[in-house]
Motif scaffolding. Structure first.
Motif, PDB file in Angstrom:
ATOM      1  N   ARG A  31      63.691 105.928  45.951  1.00 58.99           N
ATOM      2  CA  ARG A  31      64.730 105.107  45.327  1.00 58.99           C
ATOM      3  C   ARG A  31      64.683 103.683  45.866  1.00 58.99           C
ATOM      4  NH1 ARG A  31      69.182 107.838  42.816  1.00 58.99           N
ATOM      5  NH2 ARG A  31      68.634 110.028  42.510  1.00 58.99           N
ATOM      6  N   ALA A  32      65.216 102.786  45.065  1.00 58.42           N
ATOM      7  CA  ALA A  32      65.316 101.387  45.463  1.00 58.42           C
ATOM      8  C   ALA A  32      66.645 101.162  46.169  1.00 58.42           C
ATOM      9  CB  ALA A  32      65.217 100.479  44.238  1.00 58.42           C
ATOM     10  N   VAL A  33      66.592 100.412  47.236  1.00 55.22           N
ATOM     11  CA  VAL A  33      67.785 100.049  48.006  1.00 55.22           C
ATOM     12  C   VAL A  33      68.011  98.556  47.790  1.00 55.22           C
ATOM     13  CG1 VAL A  33      68.831  99.960  50.303  1.00 55.22           C
ATOM     14  CG2 VAL A  33      67.246 101.823  49.708  1.00 55.22           C
ATOM     15  N   TYR A  34      69.248  98.167  47.462  1.00 57.80           N
ATOM     16  CA  TYR A  34      69.494  96.781  47.098  1.00 57.80           C
ATOM     17  C   TYR A  34      70.898  96.352  47.506  1.00 57.80           C
ATOM     18  CZ  TYR A  34      71.858  98.823  42.989  1.00 57.80           C
ATOM     19  OH  TYR A  34      72.690  99.536  42.168  1.00 57.80           O
ATOM     20  N   GLU A  35      71.132  95.039  47.471  1.00 57.13           N
ATOM     21  CA  GLU A  35      72.431  94.465  47.794  1.00 57.13           C
ATOM     22  C   GLU A  35      73.422  94.824  46.693  1.00 57.13           C
ATOM     23  OE1 GLU A  35      75.548  93.185  48.730  1.00 57.13           O
ATOM     24  OE2 GLU A  35      74.207  92.286  50.221  1.00 57.13           O
ATOM     25  N   ALA A  36      74.445  95.617  47.036  1.00 58.23           N
ATOM     26  CA  ALA A  36      75.316  96.189  46.014  1.00 58.23           C
ATOM     27  C   ALA A  36      76.240  95.166  45.371  1.00 58.23           C
ATOM     28  CB  ALA A  36      76.149  97.319  46.621  1.00 58.23           C
ATOM     29  N   LEU A  37      76.586  94.086  46.069  1.00 56.03           N
ATOM     30  CA  LEU A  37      77.545  93.139  45.510  1.00 56.03           C
ATOM     31  C   LEU A  37      76.997  92.421  44.282  1.00 56.03           C
ATOM     32  CD1 LEU A  37      79.150  91.584  48.710  1.00 56.03           C
ATOM     33  CD2 LEU A  37      79.892  93.553  47.360  1.00 56.03           C
ATOM     34  N   GLY A  38      75.671  92.464  44.076  1.00 57.15           N
ATOM     35  CA  GLY A  38      75.084  91.860  42.886  1.00 57.15           C
ATOM     36  C   GLY A  38      75.072  92.774  41.678  1.00 57.15           C
ATOM     37  N   ASP A  39      75.544  94.012  41.838  1.00 62.04           N
ATOM     38  CA  ASP A  39      75.559  94.990  40.757  1.00 62.04           C
ATOM     39  C   ASP A  39      76.980  95.094  40.213  1.00 62.04           C
ATOM     40  OD1 ASP A  39      75.570  97.237  39.118  1.00 62.04           O
ATOM     41  OD2 ASP A  39      74.251  98.392  40.428  1.00 62.04           O
ATOM     42  N   LEU A  91      80.786 106.647  46.671  1.00 65.99           N
ATOM     43  CA  LEU A  91      80.707 107.458  45.464  1.00 65.99           C
ATOM     44  C   LEU A  91      80.209 108.850  45.858  1.00 65.99           C
ATOM     45  CD1 LEU A  91      79.097 104.888  42.992  1.00 65.99           C
ATOM     46  CD2 LEU A  91      81.398 105.855  42.832  1.00 65.99           C
ATOM     47  N   PRO A  92      80.508 109.871  45.068  1.00 61.11           N
ATOM     48  CA  PRO A  92      80.054 111.219  45.427  1.00 61.11           C
ATOM     49  C   PRO A  92      78.538 111.285  45.565  1.00 61.11           C
ATOM     50  CG  PRO A  92      81.678 111.301  43.653  1.00 61.11           C
ATOM     51  CD  PRO A  92      81.326 109.854  43.856  1.00 61.11           C
ATOM     52  N   PRO A  93      78.028 112.121  46.466  1.00 60.56           N
ATOM     53  CA  PRO A  93      76.577 112.260  46.627  1.00 60.56           C
ATOM     54  C   PRO A  93      75.898 112.596  45.305  1.00 60.56           C
ATOM     55  CG  PRO A  93      77.758 113.451  48.344  1.00 60.56           C
ATOM     56  CD  PRO A  93      78.784 112.999  47.368  1.00 60.56           C
ATOM     57  N   GLY A  94      74.755 111.961  45.077  1.00 62.06           N
ATOM     58  CA  GLY A  94      74.011 112.204  43.850  1.00 62.06           C
ATOM     59  C   GLY A  94      74.378 111.275  42.717  1.00 62.06           C
ATOM     60  N   SER A  95      75.418 110.425  42.916  1.00 65.98           N
ATOM     61  CA  SER A  95      75.785 109.483  41.860  1.00 65.98           C
ATOM     62  C   SER A  95      74.672 108.468  41.643  1.00 65.98           C
ATOM     63  CB  SER A  95      77.070 108.737  42.238  1.00 65.98           C
ATOM     64  OG  SER A  95      78.155 109.624  42.375  1.00 65.98           O
ATOM     65  N   THR A  96      74.526 108.048  40.412  1.00 64.31           N
ATOM     66  CA  THR A  96      73.545 107.007  40.083  1.00 64.31           C
ATOM     67  C   THR A  96      74.248 105.900  39.316  1.00 64.31           C
ATOM     68  OG1 THR A  96      71.738 108.610  39.973  1.00 64.31           O
ATOM     69  CG2 THR A  96      71.377 106.482  38.913  1.00 64.31           C
ATOM     70  N   PRO A  97      74.334 104.699  39.903  1.00 65.87           N
ATOM     71  CA  PRO A  97      73.825 104.346  41.231  1.00 65.87           C
ATOM     72  C   PRO A  97      74.723 104.898  42.337  1.00 65.87           C
ATOM     73  CG  PRO A  97      75.002 102.486  40.292  1.00 65.87           C
ATOM     74  CD  PRO A  97      74.967 103.541  39.231  1.00 65.87           C
ATOM     75  N   GLY A  98      74.173 104.944  43.549  1.00 63.75           N
ATOM     76  CA  GLY A  98      74.963 105.290  44.710  1.00 63.75           C
ATOM     77  C   GLY A  98      75.432 104.032  45.423  1.00 63.75           C
ATOM     78  N   LEU A 101      76.879  96.543  52.100  1.00 62.30           N
ATOM     79  CA  LEU A 101      77.117  97.454  50.984  1.00 62.30           C
ATOM     80  C   LEU A 101      75.810  97.572  50.223  1.00 62.30           C
ATOM     81  CD1 LEU A 101      80.367  95.743  50.664  1.00 62.30           C
ATOM     82  CD2 LEU A 101      80.407  98.149  50.017  1.00 62.30           C
ATOM     83  N   LEU A 102      75.244  98.778  50.231  1.00 62.24           N
ATOM     84  CA  LEU A 102      73.922  99.008  49.668  1.00 62.24           C
ATOM     85  C   LEU A 102      74.027  99.834  48.397  1.00 62.24           C
ATOM     86  CD1 LEU A 102      71.890  99.891  52.901  1.00 62.24           C
ATOM     87  CD2 LEU A 102      72.389  97.639  51.918  1.00 62.24           C
ATOM     88  N   GLY A 103      73.336  99.378  47.375  1.00 62.65           N
ATOM     89  CA  GLY A 103      73.186 100.165  46.160  1.00 62.65           C
ATOM     90  C   GLY A 103      71.925 101.002  46.236  1.00 62.65           C
ATOM     91  N   ILE A 104      71.964 102.187  45.624  1.00 66.02           N
ATOM     92  CA  ILE A 104      70.826 103.099  45.625  1.00 66.02           C
ATOM     93  C   ILE A 104      70.556 103.507  44.177  1.00 66.02           C
ATOM     94  CG2 ILE A 104      69.839 105.199  46.585  1.00 66.02           C
ATOM     95  CD1 ILE A 104      70.758 103.304  48.764  1.00 66.02           C
ATOM     96  N   ARG A 105      69.361 103.210  43.670  1.00 63.17           N
ATOM     97  CA  ARG A 105      68.985 103.540  42.289  1.00 63.17           C
ATOM     98  C   ARG A 105      67.543 104.026  42.252  1.00 63.17           C
ATOM     99  NH1 ARG A 105      71.245 101.021  37.494  1.00 63.17           N
ATOM    100  NH2 ARG A 105      73.133  99.807  37.933  1.00 63.17           N
ATOM    101  N   PRO A 106      67.197 104.783  41.211  1.00 63.27           N
ATOM    102  CA  PRO A 106      65.783 105.106  41.022  1.00 63.27           C
ATOM    103  C   PRO A 106      64.973 103.829  40.807  1.00 63.27           C
ATOM    104  CG  PRO A 106      67.169 106.512  39.646  1.00 63.27           C
ATOM    105  CD  PRO A 106      68.062 105.455  40.216  1.00 63.27           C
ATOM    106  N   SER A 107      63.754 103.809  41.295  1.00 73.38           N
ATOM    107  CA  SER A 107      62.850 102.672  41.069  1.00 73.38           C
ATOM    108  C   SER A 107      62.237 102.796  39.673  1.00 73.38           C
ATOM    109  CB  SER A 107      61.746 102.673  42.112  1.00 73.38           C
ATOM    110  OG  SER A 107      62.291 102.504  43.389  1.00 73.38           O
ATOM    111  N   PRO A 108      61.939 101.645  39.060  1.00 72.51           N
ATOM    112  CA  PRO A 108      62.213 100.277  39.507  1.00 72.51           C
ATOM    113  C   PRO A 108      63.626  99.841  39.122  1.00 72.51           C
ATOM    114  CG  PRO A 108      61.003 100.199  37.461  1.00 72.51           C
ATOM    115  CD  PRO A 108      61.144 101.669  37.810  1.00 72.51           C
ATOM    116  N   LEU A 109      64.104  98.788  39.764  1.00 76.20           N
ATOM    117  CA  LEU A 109      65.410  98.249  39.436  1.00 76.20           C
ATOM    118  C   LEU A 109      65.381  97.563  38.072  1.00 76.20           C
ATOM    119  CD1 LEU A 109      66.657  96.542  42.736  1.00 76.20           C
ATOM    120  CD2 LEU A 109      67.483  98.670  41.721  1.00 76.20           C
ATOM    121  N   PRO A 110      66.522  97.535  37.377  1.00 77.46           N
ATOM    122  CA  PRO A 110      66.597  96.708  36.161  1.00 77.46           C
ATOM    123  C   PRO A 110      66.302  95.253  36.518  1.00 77.46           C
ATOM    124  CG  PRO A 110      68.517  98.152  36.351  1.00 77.46           C
ATOM    125  CD  PRO A 110      67.769  98.267  37.642  1.00 77.46           C
ATOM    126  N   PRO A 111      65.707  94.489  35.615  1.00 79.00           N
ATOM    127  CA  PRO A 111      65.336  93.100  35.919  1.00 79.00           C
ATOM    128  C   PRO A 111      66.491  92.256  36.466  1.00 79.00           C
ATOM    129  CG  PRO A 111      64.338  93.778  33.854  1.00 79.00           C
ATOM    130  CD  PRO A 111      65.249  94.895  34.269  1.00 79.00           C
TER     131      PRO A 111
END
Length: 477
Positions: free
Chosen positions: A106-114, A55-62, A78-88
């Protein structure tokens, strides 16, 4: 600057910078993943092979795509990038919080779960093209609709899959290597040959790295909604005291159809005496290594070796070899809603090098895997149901012969060698991962180590004849 050029620029910067603040969290997270092969030992080397933002730089989520060299193995993340905290709903996917670098705070997380990020991956597959080192492609005859809701498929070990709208399934390979993955190569060849027993790939994506072959990263195929997993179906029939021979006979025919189509579509060869001797030597070496690791095997080692010695000594003529499934068992089969059988997951044994998995082998390797799977099902039942397993084995072989004209039991030396090799593999696996299940392959090992009576040729099935009149885990993957 174009999107592709921008991605290449970011890729160069990411490579130069390395993983940076992501490295500590990935070192802690990777060994806990079911698909990670290096469980139980600390990671020594962790470096970036490639990086691309989807996704383009600065996208939320990335959405960040990584290929990592982890102690010599290459893994796809595949990593997701979002502001902390993550949604439950995403909290279980958390990898860590970046404290510095471009993702600081930012929070780094497994993107396939999003679901939002999983949908982006499907959109890339719908629109062929390149993005940095990634190339997305699809069958030009396939039209994948937009807006399909994604959901992860649970219960996998070596890869990760997403189901889109109950219409398609995307397998994301975790440990990858140079060369076309058989799970893309073989289903495409079968589709071109007109074999409907295997879902045909509709889209896929690869990584193209400098100086090497492309790496297959993911394959999108039709999702066979309403199908029964062959392993679970067998267990249900077994638990109900119901017959399974008609299904086993039909599965034998389906397996034979796939083998015949692969032999027609791809090169075949005959293993001469020297090649067969090397094949037997490899089986003997695996037996010796397993006996050192699994003491329960040691009293039977000499008897088991006899199966491999017999194979090495029996071959004046060549053994036919072709492309095969490579890891076939009931858990790799589906009984579809219309009552027919389909074969899935042509990746082969993930622990083997990719080049080995793409090599022609005797088709009896697949047959031995299914026969051992019937035994696994019967041994998981209380009380043990040997007659059920024997009837299913016979029915499967008869069904196979109805298609090919040759019963696998007509070559008892070759079949016994492959069944023995599979049982040895099972003993090693169970000893390492499921010690409570070691008794299942050990029962086969005791049987296979006994002196064999003189073999007799099985008569071919009579046209129109009826086949001979059951714990909750899948067989080995």
């Amino acid at each position: 600057m174009s999107e592709a050029a921008s991605a290449r620029s970011r890729l160069t910067a990411d490579r130069a910078a390395g993983l940076g603040p992501l490295e500590p969290m990935l070192r802690a997270w990777l060994p806990a993943q079911r698909w990670f092969a290096g469980k139980g030992r600390a990671i020594s080397r962790l470096r970036t092979v490639s990086a691309a933002e989807l996704l383009p730089p600065g996208s939320t989520p990335g959405l960040l795509h990584l290929l990592l060299d982890v102690d010599g193995d290459c893994y796809q993340l595949l990593l997701g990038i979002r502001p902390s905290p993550l949604p439950p709903a995403l909290a279980p996917a958390l990898i860590g919080h970046a404290e510095a670098g471009p993702f600081a705070g930012r929070a780094v997380y497994e993107a396939l779960g999003d679901p939002r990020l999983a949908a982006i991956l499907l959109e890339r597959l719908r629109s062929p093209g390149t993005l940095g080192p990634l190339r997305f492609d699809r069958d030009p005859q396939a039209a994948v609709p937009a807006g399909l809701t994604p959901r992860p498929l649970s219960g996998e070990q070596t890869n990760s899959s997403l189901i889109y709208g109950d219409s398609y399934i995307l397998k994301v390979f975790r440990r990858v290597g140079p060369g076309v993955n058989p799970d893309l190569e073989l289903p495409r060849a079968l589709a071109a040959a007109g074999c409907a027993r295997v879902p045909a790939p509709v889209a896929w994506y690869e990584a193209e790295l400098a100086g090497g072959e492309p790496l297959t990263l993911g394959v999108l195929q039709p999702y066979l909604r309403g199908s029964d997993d062959g392993w679970q179906l067998a267990l249900r029939r077994l638990g109900a005291g119901a017959d399974f021979t008609a299904e086993a006979h039909a599965l034998g025919r389906a397996t034979a159809e796939v083998h015949s189509a692969l032999a027609d579509a791809l090169p075949t060869l005959a293993l001469g005496p020297e090649q067969t001797a090397r094949l037997a030597a490899g089986m003997t070496a695996r037996l010796a290594a397993t006996a050192r690791e699994v003491p329960a095997l040691q009293p039977y080692e000499a008897g088991l070796r006899g199966a491999f010695d017999a194979l090495a000594a029996s071959r004046g003529a060549g053994v036919p070899a072709q492309r095969i499934h490579g890891d076939l068992h009931l858990g790799q089969t589906l009984r579809t809603a219309d009552g027919s059988w389909a074969l899935i997951d042509f990746e082969g044994e993930p622990a083997r090098p990719l080049a080995d998995r793409r090599r022609p082998e005797p088709a009896v390797r697949d047959i031995a895997g299914i026969l051992r799977s019937f035994d696994y099902a019967a041994r998981s039942h209380r009380p043990f149901a040997p007659a059920w397993a024997d009837a299913c084995r016979s029915a499967f072989c008869e069904g196979y012969a109805r298609t090919t004209g040759r019963d696998p039991r007509e070559d008892p030396v070759l079949l016994r060698a492959y069944e023995t090799d599979k049982a040895v593999y099972e003993a090693r696996y169970e000893s390492r991962h499921r010690p409570d299940w070691l008794h299942v392959p050990m029962a086969a090992i005791r049987r296979l180590s006994e002196p064999q009576r003189p073999a007799h040729r099985m008569p071919p099935p009579t046209p129109g004849s009826t086949p001979h009149p059951k714990p909750p885990r899948r067989p080995l993957a």
